[in-house]
Motif scaffolding. Structure first.
Motif, PDB file in Angstrom:
ATOM      1  N   ARG A  14       0.835  -1.210   0.000  1.00  0.00           N
ATOM      2  CA  ARG A  14       0.000   0.000   0.000  1.00  0.00           C
ATOM      3  C   ARG A  14       0.864   1.253   0.000  1.00  0.00           C
ATOM      4  NH1 ARG A  14      -3.908  -0.163   4.881  1.00  0.00           N
ATOM      5  NH2 ARG A  14      -4.508   1.843   4.015  1.00  0.00           N
ATOM      6  N   ALA A  73       4.971   7.940 -18.663  1.00  0.00           N
ATOM      7  CA  ALA A  73       5.210   6.534 -18.307  1.00  0.00           C
ATOM      8  C   ALA A  73       5.405   6.293 -16.815  1.00  0.00           C
ATOM      9  CB  ALA A  73       6.396   5.958 -19.072  1.00  0.00           C
ATOM     10  N   THR A  74       5.359   7.364 -15.985  1.00  0.00           N
ATOM     11  CA  THR A  74       5.476   7.087 -14.549  1.00  0.00           C
ATOM     12  C   THR A  74       4.265   6.289 -14.051  1.00  0.00           C
ATOM     13  OG1 THR A  74       4.558   9.284 -14.111  1.00  0.00           O
ATOM     14  CG2 THR A  74       6.943   9.051 -13.902  1.00  0.00           C
ATOM     15  N   ILE A  76       2.973   3.827 -15.624  1.00  0.00           N
ATOM     16  CA  ILE A  76       3.126   2.402 -15.970  1.00  0.00           C
ATOM     17  C   ILE A  76       3.605   1.608 -14.757  1.00  0.00           C
ATOM     18  CG2 ILE A  76       4.531   0.801 -17.362  1.00  0.00           C
ATOM     19  CD1 ILE A  76       4.270   2.788 -19.653  1.00  0.00           C
ATOM     20  N   ILE A  77       4.364   2.284 -13.883  1.00  0.00           N
ATOM     21  CA  ILE A  77       4.853   1.594 -12.688  1.00  0.00           C
ATOM     22  C   ILE A  77       3.685   1.105 -11.828  1.00  0.00           C
ATOM     23  CG2 ILE A  77       6.113   1.973 -10.518  1.00  0.00           C
ATOM     24  CD1 ILE A  77       8.101   3.627 -12.137  1.00  0.00           C
ATOM     25  N   PHE A  80       2.803  -2.118 -13.168  1.00  0.00           N
ATOM     26  CA  PHE A  80       3.757  -3.147 -12.709  1.00  0.00           C
ATOM     27  C   PHE A  80       3.345  -3.647 -11.324  1.00  0.00           C
ATOM     28  CE2 PHE A  80       7.759  -1.232 -15.015  1.00  0.00           C
ATOM     29  CZ  PHE A  80       7.152  -1.484 -16.233  1.00  0.00           C
ATOM     30  N   GLU A  81       3.002  -2.690 -10.484  1.00  0.00           N
ATOM     31  CA  GLU A  81       2.649  -3.034  -9.090  1.00  0.00           C
ATOM     32  C   GLU A  81       1.395  -3.900  -9.026  1.00  0.00           C
ATOM     33  OE1 GLU A  81       2.718   0.366  -6.368  1.00  0.00           O
ATOM     34  OE2 GLU A  81       4.321   1.202  -7.581  1.00  0.00           O
ATOM     35  N   THR A  84       2.481  -7.461  -9.733  1.00  0.00           N
ATOM     36  CA  THR A  84       3.389  -8.087  -8.767  1.00  0.00           C
ATOM     37  C   THR A  84       2.804  -8.089  -7.354  1.00  0.00           C
ATOM     38  OG1 THR A  84       5.231  -7.280 -10.081  1.00  0.00           O
ATOM     39  CG2 THR A  84       5.745  -8.038  -7.864  1.00  0.00           C
ATOM     40  N   ASN A  85       2.413  -6.930  -6.873  1.00  0.00           N
ATOM     41  CA  ASN A  85       1.987  -6.834  -5.469  1.00  0.00           C
ATOM     42  C   ASN A  85       0.499  -7.109  -5.257  1.00  0.00           C
ATOM     43  OD1 ASN A  85       4.583  -6.021  -5.035  1.00  0.00           O
ATOM     44  ND2 ASN A  85       4.095  -3.855  -4.795  1.00  0.00           N
ATOM     45  N   VAL A 480      11.944  -3.393  -0.602  1.00  0.00           N
ATOM     46  CA  VAL A 480      13.060  -2.981  -1.463  1.00  0.00           C
ATOM     47  C   VAL A 480      12.552  -2.082  -2.590  1.00  0.00           C
ATOM     48  CG1 VAL A 480      14.748  -3.822  -3.156  1.00  0.00           C
ATOM     49  CG2 VAL A 480      14.512  -4.980  -0.968  1.00  0.00           C
ATOM     50  N   THR A 481      11.456  -2.491  -3.218  1.00  0.00           N
ATOM     51  CA  THR A 481      10.945  -1.712  -4.353  1.00  0.00           C
ATOM     52  C   THR A 481      10.420  -0.354  -3.904  1.00  0.00           C
ATOM     53  OG1 THR A 481       8.811  -2.818  -4.219  1.00  0.00           O
ATOM     54  CG2 THR A 481      10.388  -3.705  -5.786  1.00  0.00           C
ATOM     55  N   MET A 484      13.394   1.799  -3.867  1.00  0.00           N
ATOM     56  CA  MET A 484      13.869   2.035  -5.233  1.00  0.00           C
ATOM     57  C   MET A 484      13.031   3.109  -5.914  1.00  0.00           C
ATOM     58  SD  MET A 484      14.744  -1.742  -6.580  1.00  0.00           S
ATOM     59  CE  MET A 484      14.953  -1.184  -8.229  1.00  0.00           C
ATOM     60  N   PHE A 485      11.729   3.021  -5.723  1.00  0.00           N
ATOM     61  CA  PHE A 485      10.848   4.026  -6.336  1.00  0.00           C
ATOM     62  C   PHE A 485      11.051   5.397  -5.715  1.00  0.00           C
ATOM     63  CE2 PHE A 485       7.651   0.679  -7.772  1.00  0.00           C
ATOM     64  CZ  PHE A 485       8.263   0.608  -8.995  1.00  0.00           C
ATOM     65  N   LEU A 488      14.072   6.667  -7.474  1.00  0.00           N
ATOM     66  CA  LEU A 488      13.823   6.954  -8.893  1.00  0.00           C
ATOM     67  C   LEU A 488      12.953   8.198  -9.075  1.00  0.00           C
ATOM     68  CD1 LEU A 488      13.967   6.083 -11.931  1.00  0.00           C
ATOM     69  CD2 LEU A 488      11.878   4.792 -11.520  1.00  0.00           C
ATOM     70  N   LEU A 492      13.738  11.922 -10.638  1.00  0.00           N
ATOM     71  CA  LEU A 492      12.950  12.520 -11.727  1.00  0.00           C
ATOM     72  C   LEU A 492      12.431  13.901 -11.333  1.00  0.00           C
ATOM     73  CD1 LEU A 492      10.885   9.473 -13.062  1.00  0.00           C
ATOM     74  CD2 LEU A 492      12.649  10.741 -14.294  1.00  0.00           C
TER      75      LEU A 492
END
Lengths: 511, 74
Positions: A14, A73-74, A76-77, A80-81, A84-85, A480-481, A484-485, A488, A492
């Motif tokens: 979350r 494209a931010t 798009i993450i 992805f989530e 995966t999550n 971890v992700t 990372m975000f 990132l 940006l």
């Protein structure tokens, strides 16, 4: 790894989603609003033929391009989530979201990508009219993209036009129009896009005010401000109107969210709206404590906002959690019983299908369908889990509304001094205007907190809690992700600020 | 017409000033997102762990019907 359960994973997932969405939303509203402001500037240029307006358009278009490039494209993450999550959720809504997101992709590609090049490279290559058309198409295309994302989000708040398929564990679309024209989705879209117009207007106000403070590009800044303040004033009035409509729908389909927004624990008729309040953080549902240490209420205003009737009853958190038979409100505990019957029915159906027992499968399916409206409640352990974190929603709502009201006055005062041709003498006002862009960002993020934290614990209102929507991953992977975000997106944002401020300091002459 | 469209893009890209930096940022960003994040950190959970849609549906149904395997905190 698949079957390993870690209950803290859902909170990291979350947090990661919130972080990504909040960063994404720094860029998006500026794209949505600035595209229209550029179209307005260029329309004036085409109508008047004044080259100063062309210069002005090109300057703001450059800033629009910087924001678009950094932000593209931010989002798009977020997808992805989902995979995966939030794989259970992602699987279950695939049929519903597939169509809106495909339309969004096609519209974004054809409208934005096609006309974007003409808008930036086409000056002096295509006719004035063709260029203006391209600019308008980019503006419309960007905003149409937002429609489908917000339709998808609106469906999560108010799931309509679907049926659950127990064989595939999927919500399947049965009525596209019901989804696309859901009142929640429409009010969500108009509120969010008008807020984006307001935010972009504040951006123009901030940059132009800075020029006036620095005594640079005075004519340019005043022209920009005239258009931006007019657009911003109209947008902020529309935001107030659509926000009221949004709250009205919340009262109908998400009463717990409305009660949390107001810190309302005991429903009453008529109900006042808390204008200013200091919440008692130790207040819990069902206890005897006063939810407020201090409060100033506008009498009957919440009844009017929720039901368009000043004498009407608005349910509080306790009414919704423990039920109120007098007002025919079913409590969460009763919904949990029915939800658990739905879960049991689904389990029995699955088992019966496996053994080929059609009779038992039919009976189990009936049990499920009879209780499926309460499916999500079947996963709660206790009734109070259906209550979101009230103080965060209460204060976020007030931050959003207070700032929204402030912006209306800010645009009015700016327009007054522009009309009097005295704006450059108002140093304090200009400093406030330059700072207001950041207030606009805070108002936007606060609005999303109200919308998204306010619907907790649900990923899909009443049907799927976030704890079941998630993937069976361990918390460490998601943790971890998250960081990372954070790195990132911060990089940006720094890049955007650096390029943007450089371009602003160069000014329109550097175009 | 195709020639005009080609030169619109060709000349446009050649004459970019701020755009060059922006394109670099876009490419670096897309590389990080698709070649690193997506590949190493964001595999599609169901696509990676299951071979068929039936298996995926069974897995989700298991999570839905055995709440102990996906229980409620929020």
């Amino acid at each position: 790894m698949i079957e390993q359960i870690d209950l803290t994973m859902v909170n990291w997932a979350r947090a990661t989603f919130a972080l990504t969405a909040m960063y994404h939303w720094i860029f998006v509203p500026l794209t949505l609003g600035l595209s229209f402001i550029c179209a307005f500037f260029e329309s004036i240029y085409v109508k008047t033929g004044d080259e100063q307006w062309k210069k002005l358009t090109r300057f703001w278009m450059t800033l629009f391009g910087i924001n678009f490039a950094i932000g593209v494209a931010t989002g798009i993450i977020l997808e992805f989530e989902f995979g995966t999550n939030w794989s259970n959720y992602s699987w279950m809504v695939g049929d519903i979201f597939g169509v809106p997101l495909a339309i969004e992709g096609l519209l974004a590609f054809f409208l934005e990508a096609t006309f974007f090049a003409v808008m930036f490279f086409g000056w002096n290559r295509v006719s004035k009219g063709a260029h203006l058309f391209s600019t308008w198409m980019v503006a419309i295309g960007s905003n149409l993209s937002a429609v489908w994302i917000l339709v998808a989000n609106g469906w999560m708040q108010y799931p309509v036009g679907m049926k659950f398929n127990p064989d595939l564990a999927r919500f399947e679309m049965v009525d596209f129009l019901a989804i696309a024209t859901s009142p929640v989705a429409i009010s969500h879209f108009v509120h969010v896009t008008s807020a984006a117009f307001l935010y972009a207007s504040l951006f123009v106000v901030a940059v132009s005010s800075w020029y006036l403070l620095k005594k640079r590009h005075l004519q340019f800044a005043k022209r920009s401000l005239t258009v931006a303040c007019t657009f911003g004033l109209l947008a902020s009035l529309f935001v107030a109107f659509t926000g009221d409509e949004h709250a009205f729908h919340a009262a109908d389909v998400q009463p717990m969210k409305l009660a949390a927004m107001e810190g309302l624990y005991q429903g009453e008729a008529p109900t006042g709206l808390v204008a200013v309040g200091l919440m008692n953080f130790s207040k819990k549902p069902g206890d005897d404590q006063d939810p407020f240490i201090f409060e100033v209420k506008i009498p009957m205003a919440l009844s009017l906002l929720a039901n368009r009737d000043i004498d009407s009853f608005v349910p509080g958190i306790d009414d919704l959690v423990y039920g109120n038979p007098e007002k025919n409100i079913m409590g969460v505990e009763e919904k949990m019983v029915r939800g658990k019957l739905a879960v049991a029915g689904l389990g029995e159906y699955k088992a019966a299908k496996k053994t080929g027992d059609d009779l038992a499968a039919g009976k189990a399916l009936t049990l499920f369908e009879k209780n499926s409206d309460y499916l999500g409640y079947g996963y709660l352990d206790y009734a109070e889990q259906a209550v979101p974190y009230v103080p965060l929603i209460f204060y976020s709502f007030r931050v959003m509304v207070s700032l929204g009201t402030f912006f209306i006055f800010l645009f009015l005062v700016y327009l007054y001094f522009l009309y009097k041709d005295q704006l450059e003498k108002q140093a304090l006002l200009l400093k406030l205007g330059a700072f207001s862009f950041f207030l606009g960002l805070i108002a936007h993020e606060a609005g999303w907190i109200v919308t998204e934290v306010g619907r907790q614990p649900w990923a899909i209102q009443d049907l799927l809690p976030v704890s079941v929507a998630r993937s069976n991953l361990d918390a460490g992977t998601v943790e971890v992700t998250f960081f990372m975000f954070l790195i990132l997106f911060t990089a940006l944002l720094i890049a955007e600020l650096k390029i943007m401020t450089k371009q602003i300091s160069i000014g329109p002459e550097g175009d | 017409m195709f020639k005009n469209a080609f030169y619109l893009y060709y000349d446009g890209f050649r004459s970019m000033v701020v755009g060059r930096t922006l394109w670099k940022i876009i490419f670096i960003k897309l590389f990080i997102m698709f070649a690193i994040l997506k590949v190493f950190f964001f595999p599609n959970f169901l696509a990676t762990n299951f071979d068929t849609d039936t298996e995926r549906a069974d897995h989700v149904l298991k999570n839905l019907t055995e709440p102990s395997s996906a229980n409620g905190n929020h």
